[in-house]
Design a protein around this motif. Sequence first.
Motif, PDB file in Angstrom:
ATOM      1  N   TRP A 104      14.089  -2.758   2.226  1.00 31.17           N
ATOM      2  CA  TRP A 104      14.340  -1.744   3.256  1.00 31.17           C
ATOM      3  C   TRP A 104      13.583  -2.037   4.530  1.00 31.17           C
ATOM      4  CZ3 TRP A 104      18.497   0.745   3.361  1.00 31.17           C
ATOM      5  CH2 TRP A 104      19.106   1.170   2.191  1.00 31.17           C
ATOM      6  N   ARG A 105      12.433  -2.642   4.391  1.00 28.61           N
ATOM      7  CA  ARG A 105      11.665  -3.043   5.577  1.00 28.61           C
ATOM      8  C   ARG A 105      12.424  -4.108   6.373  1.00 28.61           C
ATOM      9  NH1 ARG A 105       6.079  -3.073   7.213  1.00 28.61           N
ATOM     10  NH2 ARG A 105       5.498  -5.098   8.036  1.00 28.61           N
ATOM     11  N   ALA A 106      13.003  -5.078   5.662  1.00 27.66           N
ATOM     12  CA  ALA A 106      13.782  -6.134   6.326  1.00 27.66           C
ATOM     13  C   ALA A 106      15.065  -5.582   6.938  1.00 27.66           C
ATOM     14  CB  ALA A 106      14.096  -7.239   5.325  1.00 27.66           C
ATOM     15  N   VAL A 107      15.736  -4.667   6.226  1.00 25.62           N
ATOM     16  CA  VAL A 107      16.968  -4.072   6.751  1.00 25.62           C
ATOM     17  C   VAL A 107      16.673  -3.274   8.020  1.00 25.62           C
ATOM     18  CG1 VAL A 107      18.737  -2.316   6.284  1.00 25.62           C
ATOM     19  CG2 VAL A 107      18.190  -4.041   4.549  1.00 25.62           C
ATOM     20  N   ALA A 108      15.596  -2.504   8.017  1.00 27.03           N
ATOM     21  CA  ALA A 108      15.237  -1.720   9.198  1.00 27.03           C
ATOM     22  C   ALA A 108      14.925  -2.631  10.379  1.00 27.03           C
ATOM     23  CB  ALA A 108      14.039  -0.825   8.889  1.00 27.03           C
ATOM     24  N   LYS A 109      14.294  -3.754  10.111  1.00 33.70           N
ATOM     25  CA  LYS A 109      13.985  -4.694  11.183  1.00 33.70           C
ATOM     26  C   LYS A 109      15.260  -5.328  11.738  1.00 33.70           C
ATOM     27  CE  LYS A 109      11.060  -8.651  12.218  1.00 33.70           C
ATOM     28  NZ  LYS A 109      10.081  -9.580  11.697  1.00 33.70           N
ATOM     29  N   LEU A 110      16.211  -5.659  10.859  1.00 33.82           N
ATOM     30  CA  LEU A 110      17.473  -6.253  11.311  1.00 33.82           C
ATOM     31  C   LEU A 110      18.305  -5.278  12.129  1.00 33.82           C
ATOM     32  CD1 LEU A 110      18.537  -8.219   8.116  1.00 33.82           C
ATOM     33  CD2 LEU A 110      17.793  -9.180  10.295  1.00 33.82           C
ATOM     34  N   LYS A 111      18.271  -4.028  11.759  1.00 32.83           N
ATOM     35  CA  LYS A 111      19.049  -3.013  12.467  1.00 32.83           C
ATOM     36  C   LYS A 111      18.350  -2.538  13.742  1.00 32.83           C
ATOM     37  CE  LYS A 111      22.387  -1.325  10.639  1.00 32.83           C
ATOM     38  NZ  LYS A 111      23.765  -1.611  10.956  1.00 32.83           N
ATOM     39  N   ASN A 112      17.144  -3.011  13.976  1.00 34.22           N
ATOM     40  CA  ASN A 112      16.338  -2.642  15.137  1.00 34.22           C
ATOM     41  C   ASN A 112      16.054  -1.149  15.229  1.00 34.22           C
ATOM     42  OD1 ASN A 112      15.858  -5.176  16.152  1.00 34.22           O
ATOM     43  ND2 ASN A 112      17.737  -5.195  17.337  1.00 34.22           N
ATOM     44  N   SER A 113      16.202  -0.444  14.145  1.00 31.85           N
ATOM     45  CA  SER A 113      15.862   0.969  14.188  1.00 31.85           C
ATOM     46  C   SER A 113      14.363   1.168  13.980  1.00 31.85           C
ATOM     47  CB  SER A 113      16.641   1.742  13.126  1.00 31.85           C
ATOM     48  OG  SER A 113      16.338   1.242  11.844  1.00 31.85           O
ATOM     49  N   VAL A 114      13.758   0.309  13.181  1.00 36.38           N
ATOM     50  CA  VAL A 114      12.324   0.392  12.924  1.00 36.38           C
ATOM     51  C   VAL A 114      11.781  -1.026  12.811  1.00 36.38           C
ATOM     52  CG1 VAL A 114      10.541   1.134  11.312  1.00 36.38           C
ATOM     53  CG2 VAL A 114      12.523   2.568  11.669  1.00 36.38           C
ATOM     54  N   ASN A 115      10.708  -1.308  13.519  1.00 38.03           N
ATOM     55  CA  ASN A 115      10.034  -2.586  13.397  1.00 38.03           C
ATOM     56  C   ASN A 115       8.550  -2.335  13.587  1.00 38.03           C
ATOM     57  OD1 ASN A 115       9.322  -5.220  13.205  1.00 38.03           O
ATOM     58  ND2 ASN A 115      10.241  -5.864  15.124  1.00 38.03           N
ATOM     59  N   THR A 116       7.787  -2.577  12.567  1.00 36.66           N
ATOM     60  CA  THR A 116       6.355  -2.346  12.622  1.00 36.66           C
ATOM     61  C   THR A 116       5.617  -3.591  12.149  1.00 36.66           C
ATOM     62  OG1 THR A 116       4.548  -0.950  11.883  1.00 36.66           O
ATOM     63  CG2 THR A 116       6.322  -1.292  10.329  1.00 36.66           C
ATOM     64  N   ASN A 117       4.427  -3.800  12.668  1.00 42.78           N
ATOM     65  CA  ASN A 117       3.641  -4.950  12.255  1.00 42.78           C
ATOM     66  C   ASN A 117       2.506  -4.549  11.319  1.00 42.78           C
ATOM     67  OD1 ASN A 117       1.941  -3.685  14.024  1.00 42.78           O
ATOM     68  ND2 ASN A 117       1.384  -5.529  15.137  1.00 42.78           N
ATOM     69  N   LEU A 118       2.544  -3.340  10.812  1.00 43.13           N
ATOM     70  CA  LEU A 118       1.497  -2.833   9.935  1.00 43.13           C
ATOM     71  C   LEU A 118       2.082  -2.488   8.570  1.00 43.13           C
ATOM     72  CD1 LEU A 118      -1.425  -1.847   9.556  1.00 43.13           C
ATOM     73  CD2 LEU A 118      -0.664   0.385  10.386  1.00 43.13           C
ATOM     74  N   LEU A 119       1.430  -3.001   7.527  1.00 40.91           N
ATOM     75  CA  LEU A 119       1.828  -2.702   6.154  1.00 40.91           C
ATOM     76  C   LEU A 119       0.569  -2.409   5.362  1.00 40.91           C
ATOM     77  CD1 LEU A 119       4.011  -2.585   3.948  1.00 40.91           C
ATOM     78  CD2 LEU A 119       3.678  -5.029   3.627  1.00 40.91           C
ATOM     79  N   ILE A 120       0.474  -1.206   4.799  1.00 42.75           N
ATOM     80  CA  ILE A 120      -0.674  -0.806   3.990  1.00 42.75           C
ATOM     81  C   ILE A 120      -0.188  -0.570   2.568  1.00 42.75           C
ATOM     82  CG2 ILE A 120      -2.511   0.888   3.679  1.00 42.75           C
ATOM     83  CD1 ILE A 120      -2.318   1.439   6.693  1.00 42.75           C
ATOM     84  N   LEU A 121      -0.772  -1.296   1.636  1.00 39.40           N
ATOM     85  CA  LEU A 121      -0.394  -1.189   0.231  1.00 39.40           C
ATOM     86  C   LEU A 121      -1.597  -0.719  -0.574  1.00 39.40           C
ATOM     87  CD1 LEU A 121       1.432  -4.609   0.177  1.00 39.40           C
ATOM     88  CD2 LEU A 121       2.523  -2.376   0.141  1.00 39.40           C
ATOM     89  N   ASP A 122      -1.451   0.400  -1.245  1.00 36.32           N
ATOM     90  CA  ASP A 122      -2.550   1.007  -1.986  1.00 36.32           C
ATOM     91  C   ASP A 122      -2.392   0.743  -3.472  1.00 36.32           C
ATOM     92  OD1 ASP A 122      -4.759   2.474  -2.680  1.00 36.32           O
ATOM     93  OD2 ASP A 122      -3.818   4.419  -2.366  1.00 36.32           O
ATOM     94  N   GLU A 123      -3.360   0.057  -4.050  1.00 37.38           N
ATOM     95  CA  GLU A 123      -3.460  -0.208  -5.484  1.00 37.38           C
ATOM     96  C   GLU A 123      -2.228  -0.903  -6.062  1.00 37.38           C
ATOM     97  OE1 GLU A 123      -4.732   3.287  -7.539  1.00 37.38           O
ATOM     98  OE2 GLU A 123      -6.481   3.550  -6.260  1.00 37.38           O
ATOM     99  N   VAL A 124      -1.658  -1.822  -5.313  1.00 38.70           N
ATOM    100  CA  VAL A 124      -0.503  -2.576  -5.812  1.00 38.70           C
ATOM    101  C   VAL A 124      -0.921  -3.481  -6.959  1.00 38.70           C
ATOM    102  CG1 VAL A 124       1.200  -4.327  -5.190  1.00 38.70           C
ATOM    103  CG2 VAL A 124       0.650  -2.510  -3.603  1.00 38.70           C
ATOM    104  N   PHE A 125      -2.075  -4.110  -6.837  1.00 36.97           N
ATOM    105  CA  PHE A 125      -2.540  -5.024  -7.873  1.00 36.97           C
ATOM    106  C   PHE A 125      -3.132  -4.303  -9.069  1.00 36.97           C
ATOM    107  CE2 PHE A 125      -2.762  -7.567  -3.991  1.00 36.97           C
ATOM    108  CZ  PHE A 125      -1.992  -8.641  -4.386  1.00 36.97           C
ATOM    109  N   ASP A 126      -3.440  -3.028  -8.923  1.00 45.99           N
ATOM    110  CA  ASP A 126      -4.058  -2.266  -9.996  1.00 45.99           C
ATOM    111  C   ASP A 126      -3.042  -1.696 -10.975  1.00 45.99           C
ATOM    112  OD1 ASP A 126      -6.337  -2.793  -8.577  1.00 45.99           O
ATOM    113  OD2 ASP A 126      -6.407  -0.831  -7.624  1.00 45.99           O
ATOM    114  N   SER A 127      -1.767  -1.788 -10.642  1.00 50.23           N
ATOM    115  CA  SER A 127      -0.739  -1.186 -11.495  1.00 50.23           C
ATOM    116  C   SER A 127      -0.241  -2.201 -12.523  1.00 50.23           C
ATOM    117  CB  SER A 127       0.407  -0.654 -10.646  1.00 50.23           C
ATOM    118  OG  SER A 127       0.996  -1.710  -9.902  1.00 50.23           O
TER     119      SER A 127
END
Length: 81
Positions: free
Chosen positions: A10-33
Amino acid sequence: RIDLALLFTWRAVAKLKNSVNTNLLILDEVFDSSLDNDGTDEFMKIVNEQGSNNNVFVISHKGDTLYDKFRSVIKFDKRKN
């Protein structure tokens, strides 16, 4: 793994559609799951493919096992409550 795949899709689709493009990604406890060693390696490949224009912050409690996987690490310690 499915949740992460959907997140990046969904992040890539939003970037392709130019509706949303952000350079910040925060992932909380991805490796802990539920990621095993193979899942961790594949996830790191995806994160590294995001490019140098993106700022990725990963919050984890695993500590020492992830230090070598990132360019920089910020460590917080709780002292005296």
